[in-house]
Scaffold this motif. Structure first.
Motif, PDB file in Angstrom:
ATOM      1  N   ARG A  95     -32.871 -27.173 -16.938  1.00 13.91           N
ATOM      2  CA  ARG A  95     -32.026 -27.261 -18.122  1.00 13.91           C
ATOM      3  C   ARG A  95     -32.873 -27.813 -19.282  1.00 13.91           C
ATOM      4  N   VAL A  96     -33.048 -26.995 -20.316  1.00 20.48           N
ATOM      5  CA  VAL A  96     -33.982 -27.318 -21.403  1.00 20.48           C
ATOM      6  C   VAL A  96     -33.217 -27.620 -22.690  1.00 20.48           C
ATOM      7  N   MET A  97     -33.443 -28.811 -23.235  1.00 17.33           N
ATOM      8  CA  MET A  97     -32.930 -29.157 -24.548  1.00 17.33           C
ATOM      9  C   MET A  97     -34.090 -29.089 -25.536  1.00 17.33           C
ATOM     10  N   LEU A  98     -34.120 -28.032 -26.331  1.00 12.16           N
ATOM     11  CA  LEU A  98     -35.141 -27.919 -27.368  1.00 12.16           C
ATOM     12  C   LEU A  98     -34.552 -28.405 -28.678  1.00 12.16           C
ATOM     13  N   LEU A  99     -35.248 -29.315 -29.318  1.00 16.53           N
ATOM     14  CA  LEU A  99     -34.785 -29.917 -30.565  1.00 16.53           C
ATOM     15  C   LEU A  99     -35.541 -29.294 -31.736  1.00 16.53           C
ATOM     16  N   GLU A 100     -34.821 -28.582 -32.594  1.00 16.39           N
ATOM     17  CA  GLU A 100     -35.447 -28.033 -33.794  1.00 16.39           C
ATOM     18  C   GLU A 100     -35.524 -29.077 -34.904  1.00 16.39           C
ATOM     19  N   TRP A 101     -34.884 -30.196 -34.713  1.00 13.70           N
ATOM     20  CA  TRP A 101     -34.994 -31.346 -35.609  1.00 13.70           C
ATOM     21  C   TRP A 101     -34.617 -32.569 -34.800  1.00 13.70           C
ATOM     22  N   THR A 102     -35.117 -33.734 -35.209  1.00 12.62           N
ATOM     23  CA  THR A 102     -34.896 -34.922 -34.381  1.00 12.62           C
ATOM     24  C   THR A 102     -34.018 -35.988 -35.026  1.00 12.62           C
ATOM     25  N   ASP A 103     -33.858 -35.953 -36.335  1.00  9.16           N
ATOM     26  CA  ASP A 103     -33.042 -36.982 -36.986  1.00  9.16           C
ATOM     27  C   ASP A 103     -32.394 -36.399 -38.240  1.00  9.16           C
ATOM     28  N   PRO A 104     -31.159 -35.861 -38.058  1.00  8.17           N
ATOM     29  CA  PRO A 104     -30.334 -35.795 -36.854  1.00  8.17           C
ATOM     30  C   PRO A 104     -30.821 -34.687 -35.910  1.00  8.17           C
ATOM     31  N   PRO A 105     -30.344 -34.710 -34.669  1.00  4.83           N
ATOM     32  CA  PRO A 105     -30.771 -33.663 -33.739  1.00  4.83           C
ATOM     33  C   PRO A 105     -30.144 -32.314 -34.076  1.00  4.83           C
ATOM     34  N   PHE A 106     -30.947 -31.257 -33.938  1.00  5.44           N
ATOM     35  CA  PHE A 106     -30.469 -29.893 -34.118  1.00  5.44           C
ATOM     36  C   PHE A 106     -30.753 -29.094 -32.853  1.00  5.44           C
ATOM     37  N   ALA A 107     -29.721 -28.407 -32.353  1.00  2.88           N
ATOM     38  CA  ALA A 107     -29.885 -27.501 -31.223  1.00  2.88           C
ATOM     39  C   ALA A 107     -30.501 -26.202 -31.719  1.00  2.88           C
ATOM     40  N   PRO A 108     -31.191 -25.472 -30.847  1.00  2.44           N
ATOM     41  CA  PRO A 108     -31.921 -24.287 -31.289  1.00  2.44           C
ATOM     42  C   PRO A 108     -31.019 -23.087 -31.543  1.00  2.44           C
ATOM     43  N   GLY A 109     -31.481 -22.226 -32.429  1.00  2.00           N
ATOM     44  CA  GLY A 109     -30.768 -20.979 -32.711  1.00  2.00           C
ATOM     45  C   GLY A 109     -31.738 -19.827 -32.855  1.00  2.00           C
ATOM     46  N   HIS A 110     -31.238 -18.734 -33.418  1.00  2.00           N
ATOM     47  CA  HIS A 110     -32.034 -17.525 -33.636  1.00  2.00           C
ATOM     48  C   HIS A 110     -32.692 -17.075 -32.323  1.00  2.00           C
TER      49      HIS A 110
ATOM     50  N   GLU B 161     -33.039 -22.839 -18.740  1.00  2.00           N
ATOM     51  CA  GLU B 161     -31.668 -22.661 -19.194  1.00  2.00           C
ATOM     52  C   GLU B 161     -31.500 -23.378 -20.531  1.00  2.00           C
ATOM     53  N   PRO B 162     -31.352 -22.630 -21.636  1.00  2.00           N
ATOM     54  CA  PRO B 162     -31.225 -23.287 -22.946  1.00  2.00           C
ATOM     55  C   PRO B 162     -29.895 -24.011 -23.078  1.00  2.00           C
ATOM     56  N   LEU B 163     -29.938 -25.201 -23.648  1.00  2.00           N
ATOM     57  CA  LEU B 163     -28.746 -26.027 -23.796  1.00  2.00           C
ATOM     58  C   LEU B 163     -28.301 -26.095 -25.252  1.00  2.00           C
ATOM     59  N   LEU B 164     -27.003 -25.993 -25.460  1.00  2.00           N
ATOM     60  CA  LEU B 164     -26.309 -26.195 -26.740  1.00  2.00           C
ATOM     61  C   LEU B 164     -26.553 -25.084 -27.770  1.00  2.00           C
ATOM     62  N   GLY B 165     -27.746 -24.512 -27.823  1.00  2.00           N
ATOM     63  CA  GLY B 165     -28.028 -23.485 -28.817  1.00  2.00           C
ATOM     64  C   GLY B 165     -27.416 -22.140 -28.462  1.00  2.00           C
ATOM     65  N   THR B 166     -27.230 -21.296 -29.472  1.00  2.00           N
ATOM     66  CA  THR B 166     -26.648 -19.970 -29.305  1.00  2.00           C
ATOM     67  C   THR B 166     -27.652 -18.906 -29.735  1.00  2.00           C
ATOM     68  N   PRO B 167     -28.020 -17.977 -28.845  1.00  2.00           N
ATOM     69  CA  PRO B 167     -28.980 -16.939 -29.232  1.00  2.00           C
ATOM     70  C   PRO B 167     -28.492 -16.129 -30.430  1.00  2.00           C
ATOM     71  N   GLY B 168     -29.377 -15.933 -31.394  1.00  2.00           N
ATOM     72  CA  GLY B 168     -29.055 -15.123 -32.558  1.00  2.00           C
ATOM     73  C   GLY B 168     -28.303 -15.838 -33.651  1.00  2.00           C
ATOM     74  N   ALA B 169     -27.789 -17.034 -33.368  1.00  2.00           N
ATOM     75  CA  ALA B 169     -27.040 -17.807 -34.366  1.00  2.00           C
ATOM     76  C   ALA B 169     -27.966 -18.816 -35.037  1.00  2.00           C
ATOM     77  N   LYS B 170     -27.466 -19.478 -36.064  1.00  2.00           N
ATOM     78  CA  LYS B 170     -28.264 -20.491 -36.730  1.00  2.00           C
ATOM     79  C   LYS B 170     -28.398 -21.728 -35.850  1.00  2.00           C
ATOM     80  N   SER B 171     -29.489 -22.460 -36.043  1.00  2.00           N
ATOM     81  CA  SER B 171     -29.603 -23.747 -35.371  1.00  2.00           C
ATOM     82  C   SER B 171     -28.469 -24.648 -35.850  1.00  2.00           C
ATOM     83  N   GLU B 172     -28.061 -25.561 -34.995  1.00  2.00           N
ATOM     84  CA  GLU B 172     -26.831 -26.304 -35.259  1.00  2.00           C
ATOM     85  C   GLU B 172     -27.039 -27.805 -35.096  1.00  2.00           C
ATOM     86  N   ARG B 173     -26.521 -28.549 -36.063  1.00  2.00           N
ATOM     87  CA  ARG B 173     -26.564 -30.013 -35.964  1.00  2.00           C
ATOM     88  C   ARG B 173     -25.667 -30.454 -34.806  1.00  2.00           C
TER      89      ARG B 173
END
Length: 281
Positions: free
Chosen positions: A165-180, A192-204
């Motif tokens: 289970r992989v949590m990739l952080l596109e930002w750290t303060d505040p945390p952003f889940a991955p997108g695109h 297994e990507p966590l919290l992010g949605t393929p093809g969508a924007k990264s999300e706080r």
């Protein structure tokens, strides 16, 4: 002229580097890109922390202010037939509307080609589009074929293996889940990507949500940072106590292989696959 770091590296990879006459201040790959005229600057002050950058960006966008500025003087001196820009993210590069306004003001009739990838397939399609637009269709076909072949080879190697289970952080303060394209990259690497949605924007997201997702691996890939910068943020994150104790923390070169939809995304997949499945190497 390329107004995206990712398309600059694609153009050079296609053999069109000699035709690139202008770039953004962020176009740093390959090294020859830095020899071209820089036609854009950032409104961001230097030396800000991730939290300060987030606050500055949020404030500027709420006021309708541009985060990037085109140098009309630099633009006016270029003989430009094609301008490559983006309509993907106002935080990442000069917005296409700004480009249109600047060219109209200068009376420039250059064609504006907008690149707007959201998925890996979109990234490969953008390479083909750039190849066609610059007369390098054969090189584009070959590059995409090679990229897809490398990607499928990684997928084949990790098939059937446990998927951490992989949590990739596109930002750290505040945390952003991955997108695109990033969740797809994690899946291709055997995670297994966590919290992010393929093809969508990264999300706080919140740190509570990150912890609740029960990550087994955390990857720090902050947009706009190279590996050394990501390592500094990873060290700060490790010391903060925000993450579950004992979860492995890895810093990667986001600029090179994650955030920019260019020629090196598959390198990111290969690197992550080796991290998640070290027995394969």
């Amino acid at each position: 002229m390329s107004l995206l770091p990712s398309t600059t590296e694609i153009l050079f990879a296609l053999g069109a580097g000699d035709d690139v006459v202008g770039v953004t201040f962020e176009c740093d790959y390959p090294a020859a890109a830095r020899e071209r005229r820089i036609v854009s600057t950032s409104a961001l002050p230097e030396g800000l922390t991730p939290a300060e950058i987030d606050a500055f960006v949020a404030g500027a966008m709420s006021r309708g202010e541009d985060l990037y500025h085109l140098d009309e003087g630099a633009l006016a001196g270029l003989e430009t037939d094609l301008v490559v820009t983006q309509d993907l993210c106002a935080v990442c590069a000069v917005d296409v509307s700004v480009v249109d306004d600047a060219l109209a003001h200068l009376g420039c009739t250059a064609e504006v080609l907008t690149i707007d990838p959201h998925t890996l397939d979109d990234v490969f399609a953008s390479i083909l589009t750039l190849g066609k637009a610059t007369g390098h269709e054969g090189a584009a076909d070959a590059l995409v074929t090679a990229q897809r072949s490398r990607l499928e080879a990684v997928r084949a190697r990790v098939a059937g293996l446990p998927r951490p289970r992989v949590m990739l952080l596109e930002w750290t303060d505040p945390p952003f889940a991955p997108g695109h394209w990033v969740p797809e990259m994690i899946s291709a690497a055997g995670g297994e990507p966590l919290l992010g949605t393929p093809g969508a924007k990264s999300e706080r997201v919140t740190w509570d949500a990150v912890r609740a997702a029960r990550p087994e691996v955390v990857v720090v890939a902050p947009c706009g940072y190279d590996r050394d910068g990501a390592r500094r943020l990873a060290d700060e994150l490790a010391a903060s106590g925000a993450l579950p104790e004992g979860v492995p923390l890895h810093a990667v070169d986001a600029n090179a292989s994650w955030a920019r939809p260019g020629t090196r995304l598959v390198d990111g997949v290969v690197e992550l696959a080796a991290l998640l499945h070290p027995d394969l190497t």
